[in-house]
Scaffold this active site. Structure first.
Site, mmCIF file in Angstrom:
data_model
loop_
_atom_site.group_PDB
_atom_site.id
_atom_site.type_symbol
_atom_site.label_atom_id
_atom_site.label_comp_id
_atom_site.label_asym_id
_atom_site.label_seq_id
_atom_site.Cartn_x
_atom_site.Cartn_y
_atom_site.Cartn_z
ATOM 1 N N HIS A 133 -0.974 0.235 -9.898
ATOM 2 C CA HIS A 133 -1.835 -1.016 -8.997
ATOM 3 C C HIS A 133 -2.342 -2.028 -9.714
ATOM 4 O O HIS A 133 -3.757 -2.284 -9.755
ATOM 5 C CB HIS A 133 -2.801 -0.231 -8.080
ATOM 6 C CG HIS A 133 -3.193 -0.847 -6.967
ATOM 7 N ND1 HIS A 133 -3.737 -0.388 -5.639
ATOM 8 C CD2 HIS A 133 -2.846 -2.262 -6.511
ATOM 9 C CE1 HIS A 133 -3.757 -1.227 -4.748
ATOM 10 N NE2 HIS A 133 -3.450 -2.416 -5.245
ATOM 11 N N GLU A 149 -3.842 7.237 -4.182
ATOM 12 C CA GLU A 149 -4.105 6.742 -5.539
ATOM 13 C C GLU A 149 -5.626 7.394 -6.106
ATOM 14 O O GLU A 149 -6.249 7.428 -5.066
ATOM 15 C CB GLU A 149 -4.091 5.189 -5.596
ATOM 16 C CG GLU A 149 -3.040 4.422 -5.603
ATOM 17 C CD GLU A 149 -3.276 3.183 -5.348
ATOM 18 O OE1 GLU A 149 -2.218 2.391 -4.799
ATOM 19 O OE2 GLU A 149 -4.358 2.358 -5.704
ATOM 20 N N ARG A 186 1.019 -1.096 0.039
ATOM 21 C CA ARG A 186 0.050 -0.102 0.034
ATOM 22 C C ARG A 186 0.854 1.349 -0.039
ATOM 23 O O ARG A 186 2.019 1.199 0.891
ATOM 24 C CB ARG A 186 -0.936 0.060 1.245
ATOM 25 C CG ARG A 186 -2.064 -0.853 1.237
ATOM 26 C CD ARG A 186 -3.064 -0.538 0.130
ATOM 27 N NE ARG A 186 -4.176 -1.441 -0.040
ATOM 28 C CZ ARG A 186 -4.262 -2.626 -0.686
ATOM 29 N NH1 ARG A 186 -3.432 -2.792 -1.556
ATOM 30 N NH2 ARG A 186 -5.452 -3.374 -0.398
HETATM 31 C C1 DGY Z 1 -5.388 -6.534 -2.556
HETATM 32 O O1 DGY Z 1 -6.103 -7.476 -2.622
HETATM 33 O O2 DGY Z 1 -5.412 -5.717 -1.534
HETATM 34 C C2 DGY Z 1 -4.570 -5.852 -3.717
HETATM 35 O O3 DGY Z 1 -3.882 -4.626 -3.566
HETATM 36 C C3 DGY Z 1 -5.292 -5.966 -4.861
HETATM 37 O O4 DGY Z 1 -4.621 -5.709 -6.076
#
Ligand code: DGY
Length: 321
Positions: free
Chosen positions: A283, A265, A236
């Site tokens: 992402h 984002e 993240r």
């Molecule tokens: C998640 O599942 O948390 C991922 O970031 C999606 O790509």
């Protein structure tokens, strides 16, 4: 009959599975719905299937109303969900662990290779039609073999990145709050974060975003890294202090970075866009046809189990209410 509010068009068998188990209310079209539309969609629903960009907060839960029993996130991450608010209201939360481990590890490794071997920069040069010629010092990057891969968070995804790293001749070390069950299979060494940062050639982040991991990698931590090292983030965005990263990259205090996620984002820090020594992706860690279908189907299985009064496959532990 259970009403499922589905906040994005789902791939694979998930729509059919949900339709067999209850009444499905979904968003029109394939795009991301506006907030107002989402709030209308969940009104009166029993179970919401949410995407990582849907903020599940008091406003969302109020809009859903008292009948809401579960929030089934179609993601392994759940930093978009206010867990305390769900706990207070007795709402179950689920996620989709496991099914996206390989796809995300593949992408993390693609970023490691791209950043270590300067692929983005090299490709931009060729596409721009710039003159170039083979030279001993032209576009040289760094070897993987013989280096140390430092993994922050040796869970399912981190372990898959570690396995790929071993295949490329990297030694694996990691930082984690507790000993990882993957330590032995990867012959990995557990280190404290500072030592991991100071001794690794590649640092790959695989920790969830929590208040404790917010800006886990800031100016101090970046200063500990080797000037030849690379930072990769597929977890993240807010795990890294992006302003501090821009400074470190701009001043060449680390060799490079590969990012799939950003603090705000889908905005990307303009400082990053100006730099050659960072590879930037939008992402797409879990973005394969097979994995997205598996994520949607696991979220649907979680939702259907809850609708039937059974234990879901992937509950998220909630704080005490
Ligand atoms: C998640 O599942 O948390 C991922 O970031 C999606 O790509």
């Amino acid at each position: 009959m259970t009403t499922f509010a589905v906040t994005a068009a789902l791939p694979g068998r998930a729509p059919e599975m949900l339709a067999e188990a209850g009444e499905v209310r979904d968003v029109p079209g394939a795009g991301r719905p506006e907030r107002e539309e989402l709030l209308r969609l969940v009104e009166g629903a029993d179970i919401a299937l949410t995407m990582l960009y849907v903020r599940v907060d008091e406003e969302f839960l109020d809009a859903a109303g008292e009948g809401l029993r579960a929030v089934c996130n179609v993601a392994v991450g759940f930093d978009n969900v206010d867990l305390a608010a769900c706990a207070r209201r007795g709402i179950v939360v689920t996620n989709t662990p496991g099914v996206l481990d390989d796809a995300t590890a593949d992408l993390a490794f693609a970023l490691i290779l791209a950043a270590r071997r300067r692929l983005g920069e090299a490709e931009r040069l060729v596409r721009a039609g710039e003159p170039w010629e083979w030279g001993m010092g032209f576009m040289v990057g760094h070897d993987l073999r013989g280096g140390r891969l430092g993994i922050v968070g040796l869970g399912g995804i981190g372990a898959r990145v570690g396995a790929r790293g071993r295949g490329f001749g990297l030694e694996v070390a990691y930082f984690g709050r507790r000993e990882s069950p993957h330590e032995a299979e990867l012959e990995a060494t557990r280190l404290d974060l500072d030592e991991l940062l100071a001794t690794s050639d590649v640092i790959s982040l695989h920790t969830p975003l929590t208040p404790e991991t917010q800006h886990l990698i800031g100016a101090r931590e970046l200063a500990l890294m080797k000037p030849t090292a690379t930072l990769v983030n597929t977890a993240r965005g807010a795990v890294v202090d992006e302003e501090a990263l821009v400074e470190a990259l701009r001043e060449g205090r680390i060799a490079g970075a590969g990012l799939d996620v950003y603090e705000d984002e889908p905005s990307v820090n303009p400082g990053l866009l100006e730099l050659e020594n960072v590879v930037l992706l939008p992402h797409i860690g879990s973005a394969t046809v097979e994995t997205r279908a598996a994520m949607a189907e696991l979220a649907a299985r979680n939702a259907i189990a809850i609708a039937r009064g059974e234990e879901p496959q992937a509950p998220v532990p909630l704080p005490d209410a």
